[in-house]
Design a protein around this motif. Sequence first.
Motif, PDB file in Angstrom:
ATOM      1  N   ARG A  75       6.895  -2.044   5.239  1.00  0.00           N
ATOM      2  CA  ARG A  75       7.519  -2.956   3.947  1.00  0.00           C
ATOM      3  C   ARG A  75       6.613  -3.764   3.373  1.00  0.00           C
ATOM      4  N   LEU A  76       5.771  -4.326   4.349  1.00  0.00           N
ATOM      5  CA  LEU A  76       4.433  -5.156   3.746  1.00  0.00           C
ATOM      6  C   LEU A  76       3.359  -4.168   2.981  1.00  0.00           C
ATOM      7  N   SER A  77       3.190  -3.171   3.508  1.00  0.00           N
ATOM      8  CA  SER A  77       2.330  -2.291   2.706  1.00  0.00           C
ATOM      9  C   SER A  77       2.901  -2.076   1.464  1.00  0.00           C
ATOM     10  N   ARG A  78       4.325  -1.539   1.121  1.00  0.00           N
ATOM     11  CA  ARG A  78       4.719  -1.294  -0.030  1.00  0.00           C
ATOM     12  C   ARG A  78       4.551  -2.598  -0.891  1.00  0.00           C
ATOM     13  N   GLU A  79       4.801  -4.002  -0.469  1.00  0.00           N
ATOM     14  CA  GLU A  79       4.747  -5.149  -1.236  1.00  0.00           C
ATOM     15  C   GLU A  79       3.244  -5.354  -1.579  1.00  0.00           C
ATOM     16  N   ALA A 137      -0.936  -5.084  -5.662  1.00  0.00           N
ATOM     17  CA  ALA A 137      -2.261  -4.541  -6.245  1.00  0.00           C
ATOM     18  C   ALA A 137      -2.164  -3.776  -7.651  1.00  0.00           C
ATOM     19  N   ASN A 138      -0.863  -3.022  -7.615  1.00  0.00           N
ATOM     20  CA  ASN A 138      -0.524  -2.417  -8.899  1.00  0.00           C
ATOM     21  C   ASN A 138      -0.429  -3.308  -9.944  1.00  0.00           C
ATOM     22  N   LYS A 139       0.310  -4.421  -9.898  1.00  0.00           N
ATOM     23  CA  LYS A 139       0.546  -5.412 -10.868  1.00  0.00           C
ATOM     24  C   LYS A 139      -0.756  -6.086 -11.181  1.00  0.00           C
ATOM     25  N   LYS A 140      -1.565  -6.432 -10.161  1.00  0.00           N
ATOM     26  CA  LYS A 140      -2.904  -7.050 -10.704  1.00  0.00           C
ATOM     27  C   LYS A 140      -3.686  -6.201 -11.361  1.00  0.00           C
ATOM     28  N   TYR A 141      -3.740  -5.105 -10.865  1.00  0.00           N
ATOM     29  CA  TYR A 141      -4.572  -4.064 -11.562  1.00  0.00           C
ATOM     30  C   TYR A 141      -4.101  -3.894 -13.180  1.00  0.00           C
ATOM     31  N   GLN A 184      -4.576  -0.206  -3.720  1.00  0.00           N
ATOM     32  CA  GLN A 184      -3.444   0.829  -4.307  1.00  0.00           C
ATOM     33  C   GLN A 184      -3.635   1.910  -3.277  1.00  0.00           C
ATOM     34  N   SER A 185      -4.624   2.483  -3.275  1.00  0.00           N
ATOM     35  CA  SER A 185      -4.694   4.080  -2.680  1.00  0.00           C
ATOM     36  C   SER A 185      -4.495   3.687  -1.172  1.00  0.00           C
ATOM     37  N   PHE A 186      -4.840   2.694  -0.635  1.00  0.00           N
ATOM     38  CA  PHE A 186      -4.812   2.156   0.836  1.00  0.00           C
ATOM     39  C   PHE A 186      -3.478   1.921   1.265  1.00  0.00           C
ATOM     40  N   TYR A 187      -2.699   1.034   0.797  1.00  0.00           N
ATOM     41  CA  TYR A 187      -1.588   0.625   1.104  1.00  0.00           C
ATOM     42  C   TYR A 187      -0.385   1.592   0.718  1.00  0.00           C
ATOM     43  N   ARG A 188      -0.648   2.498  -0.289  1.00  0.00           N
ATOM     44  CA  ARG A 188       0.391   3.735  -0.534  1.00  0.00           C
ATOM     45  C   ARG A 188       0.705   4.452   0.643  1.00  0.00           C
ATOM     46  N   LYS A 189      -0.436   5.001   1.585  1.00  0.00           N
ATOM     47  CA  LYS A 189      -0.423   5.727   2.604  1.00  0.00           C
ATOM     48  C   LYS A 189       0.472   4.933   3.764  1.00  0.00           C
ATOM     49  N   PHE A 190       0.454   3.912   3.752  1.00  0.00           N
ATOM     50  CA  PHE A 190       1.327   3.011   4.725  1.00  0.00           C
ATOM     51  C   PHE A 190       2.529   2.762   4.424  1.00  0.00           C
ATOM     52  N   ASP A 191       3.260   3.225   3.375  1.00  0.00           N
ATOM     53  CA  ASP A 191       4.404   2.586   2.958  1.00  0.00           C
ATOM     54  C   ASP A 191       5.417   3.208   3.642  1.00  0.00           C
ATOM     55  N   ASP A 192       6.192   2.506   4.505  1.00  0.00           N
ATOM     56  CA  ASP A 192       7.266   3.030   5.430  1.00  0.00           C
ATOM     57  C   ASP A 192       8.526   2.110   5.464  1.00  0.00           C
ATOM     58  N   PRO A 193       9.563   2.268   4.626  1.00  0.00           N
ATOM     59  CA  PRO A 193      10.664   1.468   4.937  1.00  0.00           C
ATOM     60  C   PRO A 193      11.354   0.975   6.124  1.00  0.00           C
ATOM     61  N   SER A 194      11.052   1.778   7.138  1.00  0.00           N
ATOM     62  CA  SER A 194      11.602   1.597   8.416  1.00  0.00           C
ATOM     63  C   SER A 194      10.892   0.587   9.263  1.00  0.00           C
TER      64      SER A 194
END
Length: 154
Positions: free
Chosen positions: A70-74, A79-83, A55-65
């Motif tokens: 977008r893959l990082s957001r997914e 990861a949030n759902k599984k947690y 969660q903390s890793f992918y949150r840094k790379f969340d960029d809708p542009s």
Amino acid sequence: MFFQLKDSTATTLDTFDKISHLVKAILHFECPEHRAQHHILYTANMKLETYREAQSFYRKFDDPSNALGRLSREAYELANKKYHQLFTIIRSYMHLSDHNKRNHFNHHFRFSKEKIEAMFTLFEQMHHHEHLKLEVEFYERLKEDIIPLLTQFE
């Protein structure tokens, strides 16, 4: 003639037993790398930590542009759902380990009894899922059905 047949005592499982079996099965499926029964909570907590790190890793790379953003957001959402699912399963496992709560649990879930029975029957007939290679999908759907029931109990 020389052997004796033992009387089989057929004990009927109540709702507490059925949901307990289902939660244990989900936990064992989620954490197949545990070595013994008493290590399951340690292994599950380690898996929780890996989900938190993801969660903390992918949150840094969340960029809708861009596509990778977008893959990082997914990935973050997954990861949030599984947690949260695993956290609920672990808490329920600990609650279901206390047999003093059996009557309270059975009373609380008296209106969901048919739904739990259906889930347990499908779980008992697991060999059908294994033949069709639906085991992973079955456990994912079981978690989706059982977690709302378990969160009601807490």
